[in-house]
Scaffold this motif. Structure first.
Motif: not given
Length: 225
Positions: A1-25
Motif C-alpha cells: 500500500m502506497e501514497i504517492k505525491d499526494f497534495t491536499y489543501t484544507l478549505p481554510d487554504k492551509r496546505q495539509l499534505y505537500d507531495h506526500l509519499n508513504a509506504h505501508f507494510e
C-alpha cells in the motif's frame, strides 16, 4: 500500500499534505506518528474513502467494503450490554452468528452484562476496538486505539491488533503512545509539515536519533526543521 505525491489543501487554504509519499507494510503494524493537527486522522479518512481519494495517489489499498475503520468516539447504544454491543457489530457482517460471552477476552468477560453507558471511558474504548477487530476485513484502521486506556488495557488492545496482523490482516493506526511499541513488528511513519519525515522500524528510528528512548526520538524528530 502506497501514497504517492499526494497534495491536499484544507478549505481554510492551509496546505495539509505537500507531495506526500508513504509506504505501508502489509506484514507489520503501521503506526502514524506526529504532533496534533498534522493530519493523521484526515489521512485515515482518505485511506478509508470517508474522504474520496485520488486513485492515482493511493495505490494498493482495498475498497471501502474491505476496510474496518475505528474512529474516535463511536456512538454505541448506552443501554445495550457489552456482549450485545459487540454481537450487534458482528451481526452486521454475519447475522445469527454463534458468538458467545466465552469468546470475549478475559477483561471484557468480567463486564459482559454491564450496560455500555455504565462503563468507564477506557472500557468503552476497549469494547469498540474488540468489536471492530471481529469484522472480517482486509485492512483495519484505528485512530488512537490506546486513547484513555490504562497501561494494562492498552497492552491488551495492542496485542489484539498484533494478532490481527499475524492473521494476515493489514493494519494502520495513529498513536501518541510508545509503551507498547517494543519490537520491530511495527512500521513507523512520522508525519510533519505535510510530509513523512521518517519511515522505518522502531530500532531504525532510535538509531537515527541517537537514543534508546522512543519518546526522545519522537521529540528530536518533531524539533527538526
Amino acid at each position: 500500500m502506497e501514497i504517492k505525491d499526494f497534495t491536499y489543501t484544507l478549505p481554510d487554504k492551509r496546505q495539509l499534505y505537500d507531495h506526500l509519499n508513504a509506504h505501508f507494510e502489509d506484514d507489520k503494524v503501521n503506526i502514524l506518528l506526529g504532533p496534533n493537527g498534522v493530519g493523521k486522522t484526515t489521512l485515515l479518512d482518505f485511506i478509508s474513502t470517508v474522504k474520496p481519494r485520488d486513485l492515482s495517489s493511493f495505490e494498493g489499498f482495498p475498497a471501502f467494503k474491505q476496510i474496518a475503520y475505528q474512529i474516535q468516539g463511536v456512538p454505541f447504544i448506552y443501554e445495550a450490554t457489552v456482549y450485545n454491543t459487540i454481537k450487534m457489530v458482528m451481526d452486521i457482517q454475519t447475522p445469527n452468528n454463534r458468538f458467545t460471552k466465552a469468546d470475549l477476552p478475559d477483561v471484557l468477560q468480567k463486564v459482559a452484562d454491564v450496560k455500555y453507558g455504565k462503563l468507564s471511558g477506557g472500557q468503552r474504548q476497549l469494547v469498540i476496538i474488540d468489536a471492530f477487530s471481529r469484522l472480517n476485513r482486509q485492512l483495519y484502521l484505528f485512530d488512537e486505539p490506546e486513547s484513555g486506556l490504562d497501561p494494562r488495557m492498552a497492552q491488551v488492545v495492542m496485542q489484539r491488533i498484533q494478532q490481527l496482523n499475524s492473521e494476515g490482516k493489514k493494519i494502520i493506526l495513529t498513536s501518541h503512545q510508545f509503551q507498547n511499541i517494543n519490537n520491530d513488528h511495527y512500521h513507523l511513519l512520522f508525519l510533519k509539515d505535510g510530509k513523512i519525515r521518517f519511515e522505518g522500524s522502531p530500532s531504525e528510528f532510535l538509531k537515527r536519533e541517537g537514543t534508546s528512548d522512543l519518546v526522545q526520538a519522537y521529540i528530536k524528530t518533531d524539533e527538526d526543521q
